[in-house]
Design a protein around this motif. Sequence first.
Motif, PDB file in Angstrom:
ATOM      1  N   ASN A  52       0.751  -1.120  -0.034  1.00 50.50           N
ATOM      2  CA  ASN A  52       0.043  -0.051  -0.048  1.00 50.50           C
ATOM      3  C   ASN A  52       0.882   1.374   0.089  1.00 50.50           C
ATOM      4  O   ASN A  52       0.546   2.420  -0.642  1.00 50.50           O
ATOM      5  CB  ASN A  52      -0.755   0.126   1.304  1.00 50.50           C
ATOM      6  N   LEU A  53       1.762   1.240   0.768  1.00 52.23           N
ATOM      7  CA  LEU A  53       2.647   2.419   0.898  1.00 52.23           C
ATOM      8  C   LEU A  53       3.634   2.683  -0.427  1.00 52.23           C
ATOM      9  O   LEU A  53       3.789   3.812  -0.733  1.00 52.23           O
ATOM     10  CB  LEU A  53       3.709   2.300   2.128  1.00 52.23           C
ATOM     11  N   SER A 104       2.713   1.412  -3.252  1.00 43.89           N
ATOM     12  CA  SER A 104       1.823   1.900  -4.345  1.00 43.89           C
ATOM     13  C   SER A 104       1.489   3.203  -4.440  1.00 43.89           C
ATOM     14  O   SER A 104       1.415   3.988  -5.448  1.00 43.89           O
ATOM     15  CB  SER A 104       0.743   0.782  -4.353  1.00 43.89           C
ATOM     16  N   ASN A 105       1.295   3.801  -3.081  1.00 43.97           N
ATOM     17  CA  ASN A 105       0.689   5.245  -2.907  1.00 43.97           C
ATOM     18  C   ASN A 105       1.968   6.073  -3.454  1.00 43.97           C
ATOM     19  O   ASN A 105       1.929   7.070  -4.236  1.00 43.97           O
ATOM     20  CB  ASN A 105       0.585   5.860  -1.699  1.00 43.97           C
ATOM     21  N   ALA A 106       3.085   5.827  -2.942  1.00 39.19           N
ATOM     22  CA  ALA A 106       4.511   6.588  -3.134  1.00 39.19           C
ATOM     23  C   ALA A 106       4.509   6.551  -4.919  1.00 39.19           C
ATOM     24  O   ALA A 106       5.056   7.623  -5.480  1.00 39.19           O
ATOM     25  CB  ALA A 106       5.667   5.987  -2.560  1.00 39.19           C
ATOM     26  N   VAL A 107       4.628   5.403  -5.672  1.00 35.67           N
ATOM     27  CA  VAL A 107       4.688   5.492  -6.884  1.00 35.67           C
ATOM     28  C   VAL A 107       3.629   6.301  -7.566  1.00 35.67           C
ATOM     29  O   VAL A 107       3.893   6.694  -8.540  1.00 35.67           O
ATOM     30  CB  VAL A 107       4.941   3.828  -7.111  1.00 35.67           C
ATOM     31  N   LYS A 108       2.636   6.063  -7.043  1.00 33.68           N
ATOM     32  CA  LYS A 108       1.421   6.579  -7.657  1.00 33.68           C
ATOM     33  C   LYS A 108       1.397   8.262  -7.805  1.00 33.68           C
ATOM     34  O   LYS A 108       1.189   8.961  -8.772  1.00 33.68           O
ATOM     35  CB  LYS A 108       0.257   6.208  -7.057  1.00 33.68           C
ATOM     36  N   PHE A 109       2.115   8.761  -6.791  1.00 32.16           N
ATOM     37  CA  PHE A 109       2.106  10.265  -6.553  1.00 32.16           C
ATOM     38  C   PHE A 109       3.467  10.754  -7.028  1.00 32.16           C
ATOM     39  O   PHE A 109       3.740  11.735  -6.479  1.00 32.16           O
ATOM     40  CB  PHE A 109       1.510  10.612  -5.232  1.00 32.16           C
ATOM     41  N   THR A 110       4.117   9.888  -7.418  1.00 32.18           N
ATOM     42  CA  THR A 110       5.570  10.348  -7.998  1.00 32.18           C
ATOM     43  C   THR A 110       5.659  10.621  -9.433  1.00 32.18           C
ATOM     44  O   THR A 110       5.291   9.559 -10.132  1.00 32.18           O
ATOM     45  CB  THR A 110       6.598   9.428  -7.329  1.00 32.18           C
ATOM     46  N   GLU A 111       6.132  11.893  -9.828  1.00 31.98           N
ATOM     47  CA  GLU A 111       6.131  12.177 -11.289  1.00 31.98           C
ATOM     48  C   GLU A 111       7.262  11.374 -11.901  1.00 31.98           C
ATOM     49  O   GLU A 111       8.193  10.951 -11.121  1.00 31.98           O
ATOM     50  CB  GLU A 111       6.106  13.520 -11.813  1.00 31.98           C
ATOM     51  N   GLU A 112       7.142  11.206 -13.239  1.00 31.54           N
ATOM     52  CA  GLU A 112       8.405  10.580 -13.908  1.00 31.54           C
ATOM     53  C   GLU A 112       9.734  11.305 -13.717  1.00 31.54           C
ATOM     54  O   GLU A 112       9.900  12.358 -13.602  1.00 31.54           O
ATOM     55  CB  GLU A 112       8.098  10.457 -15.667  1.00 31.54           C
ATOM     56  N   GLY A 113      10.532  10.282 -13.345  1.00 37.12           N
ATOM     57  CA  GLY A 113      11.924  10.761 -12.996  1.00 37.12           C
ATOM     58  C   GLY A 113      12.183  10.982 -11.374  1.00 37.12           C
ATOM     59  O   GLY A 113      13.408  11.191 -10.966  1.00 37.12           O
ATOM     60  N   GLY A 114      11.362  10.621 -10.666  1.00 35.90           N
ATOM     61  CA  GLY A 114      11.313  10.737  -9.113  1.00 35.90           C
ATOM     62  C   GLY A 114      11.574   9.456  -8.801  1.00 35.90           C
ATOM     63  O   GLY A 114      12.030   8.518  -9.251  1.00 35.90           O
ATOM     64  N   THR A 115      11.842   9.487  -7.221  1.00 36.27           N
ATOM     65  CA  THR A 115      12.389   8.341  -6.580  1.00 36.27           C
ATOM     66  C   THR A 115      11.646   7.904  -5.460  1.00 36.27           C
ATOM     67  O   THR A 115      10.734   8.746  -4.911  1.00 36.27           O
ATOM     68  CB  THR A 115      13.935   8.630  -6.105  1.00 36.27           C
ATOM     69  N   HIS A 122      10.914   3.634   6.721  1.00 30.64           N
ATOM     70  CA  HIS A 122      10.642   4.789   6.111  1.00 30.64           C
ATOM     71  C   HIS A 122      10.408   4.682   4.692  1.00 30.64           C
ATOM     72  O   HIS A 122      11.382   3.787   4.223  1.00 30.64           O
ATOM     73  CB  HIS A 122      11.787   5.898   6.259  1.00 30.64           C
ATOM     74  N   VAL A 123       9.460   5.034   4.115  1.00 29.84           N
ATOM     75  CA  VAL A 123       8.916   5.144   2.769  1.00 29.84           C
ATOM     76  C   VAL A 123       8.996   6.478   2.437  1.00 29.84           C
ATOM     77  O   VAL A 123       8.097   7.150   2.475  1.00 29.84           O
ATOM     78  CB  VAL A 123       7.608   4.265   2.373  1.00 29.84           C
ATOM     79  N   ALA A 124       9.967   6.830   1.675  1.00 28.79           N
ATOM     80  CA  ALA A 124      10.031   8.325   1.222  1.00 28.79           C
ATOM     81  C   ALA A 124      10.109   8.470  -0.228  1.00 28.79           C
ATOM     82  O   ALA A 124      10.622   7.743  -1.079  1.00 28.79           O
ATOM     83  CB  ALA A 124      11.203   8.829   1.642  1.00 28.79           C
ATOM     84  N   ASP A 125       9.170   9.535  -0.773  1.00 30.99           N
ATOM     85  CA  ASP A 125       9.040   9.541  -2.297  1.00 30.99           C
ATOM     86  C   ASP A 125       9.519  11.319  -2.524  1.00 30.99           C
ATOM     87  O   ASP A 125       9.237  12.013  -1.668  1.00 30.99           O
ATOM     88  CB  ASP A 125       7.755   9.223  -2.737  1.00 30.99           C
ATOM     89  N   SER A 126       9.858  11.341  -3.782  1.00 33.25           N
ATOM     90  CA  SER A 126       9.944  12.792  -4.164  1.00 33.25           C
ATOM     91  C   SER A 126       8.795  13.374  -5.181  1.00 33.25           C
ATOM     92  O   SER A 126       8.854  14.230  -5.959  1.00 33.25           O
ATOM     93  CB  SER A 126      11.156  12.972  -4.785  1.00 33.25           C
ATOM     94  N   GLY A 150      -9.470   5.721  -1.531  1.00 34.47           N
ATOM     95  CA  GLY A 150      -9.019   6.644  -0.350  1.00 34.47           C
ATOM     96  C   GLY A 150      -9.236   5.616   0.954  1.00 34.47           C
ATOM     97  O   GLY A 150      -9.325   6.153   2.206  1.00 34.47           O
ATOM     98  N   LEU A 151      -8.947   4.535   0.803  1.00 31.74           N
ATOM     99  CA  LEU A 151      -8.671   3.391   2.014  1.00 31.74           C
ATOM    100  C   LEU A 151      -7.606   2.842   2.013  1.00 31.74           C
ATOM    101  O   LEU A 151      -7.194   2.432   3.272  1.00 31.74           O
ATOM    102  CB  LEU A 151      -9.521   2.326   1.619  1.00 31.74           C
ATOM    103  N   GLY A 152      -6.390   3.092   1.254  1.00 30.79           N
ATOM    104  CA  GLY A 152      -5.043   2.775   1.402  1.00 30.79           C
ATOM    105  C   GLY A 152      -4.381   3.248   2.603  1.00 30.79           C
ATOM    106  O   GLY A 152      -4.063   2.386   3.502  1.00 30.79           O
ATOM    107  N   LEU A 153      -4.260   4.363   3.051  1.00 29.79           N
ATOM    108  CA  LEU A 153      -3.528   4.949   4.166  1.00 29.79           C
ATOM    109  C   LEU A 153      -4.296   4.398   5.577  1.00 29.79           C
ATOM    110  O   LEU A 153      -3.758   4.039   6.367  1.00 29.79           O
ATOM    111  CB  LEU A 153      -3.370   6.445   3.910  1.00 29.79           C
TER     112      LEU A 153
END
Length: 793
Positions: A673-674, A676-687, A702-706, A737-740
Motif C-alpha cells: 500500500n505504501l 503503491s501510493n508513493a509510486v502513484k503520486f511520484t512524477e516521472e524521473g522521481g525516486t 521509512h518510505v520516502a518519495d519525491s 481513499g482506503l489505502g492509508l
Amino acid sequence: MALALLLEVLIRQQAVAESEGQRANLLQSRLADALSSVQDGVALFDSRDRLVTANDLYRQFMAPVAEVIKPGRLFQEIIDAEFERGVVRQECEIVRSGKLADHALPSVQGCEAELFDGRWVSINVYPTADGGHLRILRDVTGRRQMNTSLHDSLAWLRGIMNTVVDGIVTIDDSATILSFNAAAERIFGFGADEVVGRNVNMLMPDPYRSEHDDYLRRYAETGEARVIGIGRQVKGQRKDGAVFPLELAVTRMNQGGLVTYIGVVRDITDRKRVEDALVESEQRFRDLAESASDWFWELDADLRFTFVSGRVRQVLGVGPGYFIGRSFTDLASSCEDPRDWEVQQSLIRARRPFRGFIFIHRMTNGAIKFVEMAGRPAFDPEGKFFGYRGTAADITPLKRHEQELATQSALRQAIIDNMGQGVAVFDGDERLVALNTQARQLLDLSENDIETEMSTLEGLLLYLAVQGEFGRSGAMMTKVRRRLERLRRNPLRVFEHARPNGWVLEVRSTAMPGGGLILTFTDITDRKKVEATLREAKDAAERGNRAKATFLANISHELRTPLNAIIGFSELMKHEIFGPVQPPAYCSYVDDVHESGMHLLELINDILDMSKAEAGMTDLVDSPVDMAALIKASLRMMEKRASTNGVILLTDLPDHLAFLRADERRIRQILLNLLSNAVKFTEEGGTVRVTARVEPQGMVIHVADSGIGMSSEDLSRVMEPFVQADTRLSRKYEGTGLGLPLTKALVLAHGGSLTLDSIPDQGTTVTVVFPPERVMGERSPENGEADESWRRG
C-alpha cells in the motif's frame, strides 16, 4: 611414757587434720555453690595449668568438649580438644596459639569469640595468688547485637548527614572542627579534609573570627549563650573569601566527659530557592555503654543480706552497707512486675535456684537502674539450708533497648492499623512480624487465630487453607506448598484472590531490602462488579460490531460471486483460451471488463478489511518475518508499475536486519500500500526510497518519495476513510481513499504507529514504527528450529 606422749601427739595431729579437711570441704562447697550461681562460665586452673574446678555454665559454653573438662586436665589438652571439635567458629592455629599465649600471660583486656551455636562470649583470664589462673566466659550475644544495631544507626545517621540540604559542622570545646558534611562543603566551598582539625573561626569573617574563641570560653565558664540552644542569623565566609548570610543553630551535647557542639548552617542568600528543599535534621547520639560489672551477694537462713561485694558501689552508687541486714523481701516493692515476685517467692520457699529476677533501684540523682539477680540455695554438709548465694548485674541498657523496641513496634503497628489496605509483614526467616487490623478483617482472622511473631508465612497459608480459602477439594498441603514456592521464586507479584464469601482481593507481594516479604490486600469487589458491568456493555457492543462484520462479509460474498464469474470469463476471453475473439476490436473491451472487475474486487476487499479494522477484529497470525526479504520482494512486485511511471526504486537496508514477530501477509499489505501510493503520486524521473533500521523505540521503516507532497490540511484528511487529497495526480489515477487508513489500522493492530511528513511539491515520508517487543534477533541456523517450533505454537 614416751609411747603415751607420742600417741597423744598423733591423736592431736589427726584431730587437726580432720578439722582442716572439714574446713577445706566447706570452702570447696561454698566455692562450688558460688560458681554455680554465677552468670558467667568459670574455670579455675592451678599453678601447673591443671583444671581445679569449672561450673556448669562453663561446660554449657564448651558443650562439644564437656566430657574433657574434668579436674586434673591440662589447659592445653582442653584447648586442643576445643580446636579439633570446632567449639569456636573459624578458629585457626594462630588463634589457638594466641589462646595459649594469653593463658601464659593473662590480660584483663580479654577477647571475644563466636561459639559453635552462634553465641558470642568474652574470654578473660585472671592470675590467682597461688600462681594459677581463673578463666571466665561471659555471654555477650545481646551486647553484640546491640552494638550491631548501634553501628547500623550510626551509619544511617551518617547517611542522613551526607544527604541533608543543611550544612552540619561539629566542634569540640576548643573550637576544633570534628566533622564537616557534604552540604557544608557545598555551602562554604571547603572540602572536609581542608577544615577538619582546624579552628571553626576559619569559616567566619571578621570581627566574628577573632571574637569566637573568647565567646566559647566565656560560655564554658558562665553558661551565657548567644547562639547555643537559641539560633540566630550570622555571617559566614566561603573559601573564595565571599561573605554571605547564614542561619546558624548550635546544640551542645555531653557524652561522658566529652563536650561536643553541633552546628547546623543554612545558606539564606536565596531563601526562596532553598525553602522548597529544606530538610530539618535532628541529630541524636545515644550512650549505649553497658556496664559489665557484676557483684556477689549472700543471704542467711532468714533471707537477710550478709554479704555484698564492693563492686555494687560502681554501678548503683551505694555501698555494701545499703544492703547488709536488709531482708530480701524488701525487694518486693521494687520488683519490676508484681507477678514476678509471686514466682520468686515460690522458688525461694521451695529452696530452688532462680535466675532472671529483676528489681528496680532508684539512684540518688533520680536515675533508675534495672538489676537482674541469680542465686542458688546453700546447704551445710548435713543438708540444712543456711541461705542463698548469687550474683547481680546491671541490665539497664538492655531494658531501655527493649522499651525502645516495644515503643517502635507499637508505633509501627499503629501506623499500619490506620492504613486502608491489609498488610502482612514477614522477616527474612518468613516469620510474621506485623499484621494490621484491616488484614484480619479482610481474611476473617481474630487475635487468637494468628499471633504476630508466633506464626510463619507457611503457617498463615496453612490456616487459610484449612478454613477453605483455597477451595475444599484437593490436598491442603499441596496447595500451600505450591503457593509458597511461587512467592519464594517470584516475590514481586500482583494477583487476584476470590474469597469464599464472594469478596475479591488484590494481593500484592513485595520483597523487602535485606530479606523478608510484604503482602498487601485490597478489597476490589466493587471494582470487579464495575468491570463486569463494563465487560457486559463491551460484549454488547462487540456483538453489534460482529453483526456488522457478518453483514459486510455476506455482502462481500454476494458481490464476489458474480465478480468471480466476470473476472474468470473475461480472463478466458482475454487469453483467447477457446479461440480468437472476433472481431479483434472486442479485445480492448474484454481488457476493460477484466480490469474493472479486478478493481471492483480490490475495492470490496479493502472495504471489508477496513470494517474489520474499525471493529478491532483484524486477525493476526504472528510468525518470524524476515523483513529484509519481505521489503525486497515488495519492491520487485512494484518494479513494473514503477518503470511504467518512470520512477526509480531505491533501498537502504543494513546487512543483517532483525526479524519481526508479525503477520507476514499484513506486513506485505502494509508495504505494498505504501509503495503503491508513493509510486502513484511520484512524477516521472522521481525516486521512492525504502529504509529500515532497529532503533531503541523498535523497528523503524521509512518510505520516502519525491512526489507531489501534501499540505498540512491534506495530511489530516487523508487518514480518513474514502478521502483523498485533491491534487492533480489524484485526478489522474483512480483510488478508493482506503489505502492509508487501512495501512494505519494494520500497523496499530501490531501495536505500532504510523506518521506522515510531507512538503508540497517536494515529497512525502511515511514512518512506520513497530514496538521493541516485536523485534527478534537475527535468524541463524541455531535458532531456526526454535522459530519453527514457535510457529507451531
